[in-house]
Design an enzyme around this catalytic site. Structure first.
Site, short mmCIF file in Angstrom:
data_model
loop_
_atom_site.label_atom_id
_atom_site.label_comp_id
_atom_site.label_asym_id
_atom_site.label_seq_id
_atom_site.Cartn_x
_atom_site.Cartn_y
_atom_site.Cartn_z
N GLY A 158 -8.63 -46.85 17.00
CA GLY A 158 -7.47 -47.48 16.09
C GLY A 158 -8.03 -48.67 15.59
O GLY A 158 -7.23 -49.54 15.16
N SER A 159 -9.22 -48.62 15.16
CA SER A 159 -9.89 -49.74 14.49
C SER A 159 -9.39 -50.27 13.22
O SER A 159 -9.48 -51.48 12.80
CB SER A 159 -11.41 -49.77 14.67
N HIS A 166 11.19 -55.94 16.24
CA HIS A 166 9.60 -55.95 15.71
C HIS A 166 9.90 -55.83 14.10
O HIS A 166 10.86 -55.50 13.56
CB HIS A 166 9.04 -54.67 16.38
N GLY A 194 7.57 -50.10 23.91
CA GLY A 194 6.87 -50.00 25.40
C GLY A 194 7.36 -51.06 26.18
O GLY A 194 7.62 -51.11 27.32
N LYS A 226 6.95 -50.90 12.59
CA LYS A 226 6.64 -49.96 14.04
C LYS A 226 7.36 -48.94 13.99
O LYS A 226 8.62 -48.71 13.73
CB LYS A 226 7.28 -51.15 15.05
N THR A 233 -1.62 -48.51 23.48
CA THR A 233 -0.82 -47.71 22.75
C THR A 233 0.55 -47.19 23.32
O THR A 233 0.55 -47.12 24.56
CB THR A 233 -1.46 -46.18 22.29
N THR A 234 1.59 -47.34 22.60
CA THR A 234 2.87 -46.93 23.39
C THR A 234 3.54 -45.90 22.74
O THR A 234 3.01 -45.11 21.77
CB THR A 234 3.99 -48.18 22.95
N ASN A 261 1.96 -54.01 27.14
CA ASN A 261 1.98 -55.28 26.67
C ASN A 261 0.76 -56.42 27.13
O ASN A 261 0.95 -56.17 28.40
CB ASN A 261 3.27 -56.10 26.42
#
Length: 256
Positions: free
Chosen positions: A8-9, A144, A154, A148, A89-90, A114
């Site tokens: 996920g860079s 948020h 999460g 998002k 990752t949520t 988190n």
């Protein structure tokens, strides 16, 4: 020097992890998994690949801030070539979380909704307050940025789980995610988790305990994503030396 791969860079959090690794003296960005173009200039000495298998093979630890389907692909690849993982990752599905637990039998994995020290402490405070303030109504609100994708966050769900645990409840049995119309009076045990989206809010979570004549609100506000990036890097250094198993941020921070 610990070689960190980032899954996920090209996302916001991936970029923040890369930036924070630039000044780290114990770890470096070794491999970047990318399936789309970068909106910034990645490190010159980092390997860039679209192969999850190469990411795992070339990293000492992999940090994952992607999307649920991406995390699923990472776990499937890692089970063939086990590697310590830090997953932030949520929005994981039940199947994906079961896959995570299956993978943890083969490698050490730290999963956290988190990575913030402040939120880790907040979780413990919420559980304590929930148990101590047994007559108080519990409401959770999270805010948020407009981009998002999952809701509730999460982090909010984890806070809800700690609140429910403080009263010996299962969050799935008592959670309310919205109110509309003539729904009747609030039930005694329900825990509401509401989501707000807008602007560039990094993240704000409020857990309120409300009773007749008084109320308490516990808040955590993130003002910069660097908080989460630093937490993920700290977790990567810690998980690299652990035995196989599924760990949480409290394990890394010594808060259990």
């Amino acid at each position: 020097m610990l070689k960190i791969g980032i899954h996920g860079s090209t996302g916001r959090m991936g970029r923040m992890v890369i930036e924070n690794l630039e000044t780290d003296t114990d770890a470096k960005t070794a491999v970047l998994h990318a399936i789309e173009d970068f909106s910034f200039t990645p490190p010159d000495d980092a390997q860039i690949t679209d192969s999850v298998e190469t990411l795992c093979a070339s990293s000492d630890v992999v940090i994952d801030f992607s999307i649920p389907k991406g995390t699923e692909s990472l776990l499937e690849a890692a089970m063939k070539n086990p590697r310590p993982l830090v997953i932030g990752t949520t929005g994981l599905s039940e199947h994906q979380f079961n896959l995570l637990k299956e993978a943890a039998a083969k490698m050490p994995i730290l999963y956290a909704t988190n990575m913030s020290l402040g939120v880790a402490v907040l979780n413990k405070l919420v559980e304590l307050a929930s148990k101590s303030l047994s007559e108080f109504d519990i409401e959770i609100v999270e805010q948020h940025h407009r981009y998002k994708k999952d809701a509730p966050s999460g982090t909010a769900m984890t806070l809800g789980e700690h609140a429910a645990r403080g009263r010996g409840l299962d969050l799935n049995d008592v959670r309310i995610s919205g109110r509309n119309g003539m729904i009747g009076a609030r039930t005694e045990d329900e825990i509401a988790i509401m989501a707000l989206r807008g602007g560039d809010i990094v993240g704000r979570h409020t857990v309120g305990f409300y009773n007749d004549g008084e109320f308490i609100e516990l808040n955590h506000t993130a003002t910069n994503r660097a908080t989460f990036a630093k937490g993920a890097i700290r977790a990567a250094k810690w998980i690299a030396t652990q035995e196989n198993g599924l760990y949480h941020i409290n394990d890394c921070l010594g808060l259990n």
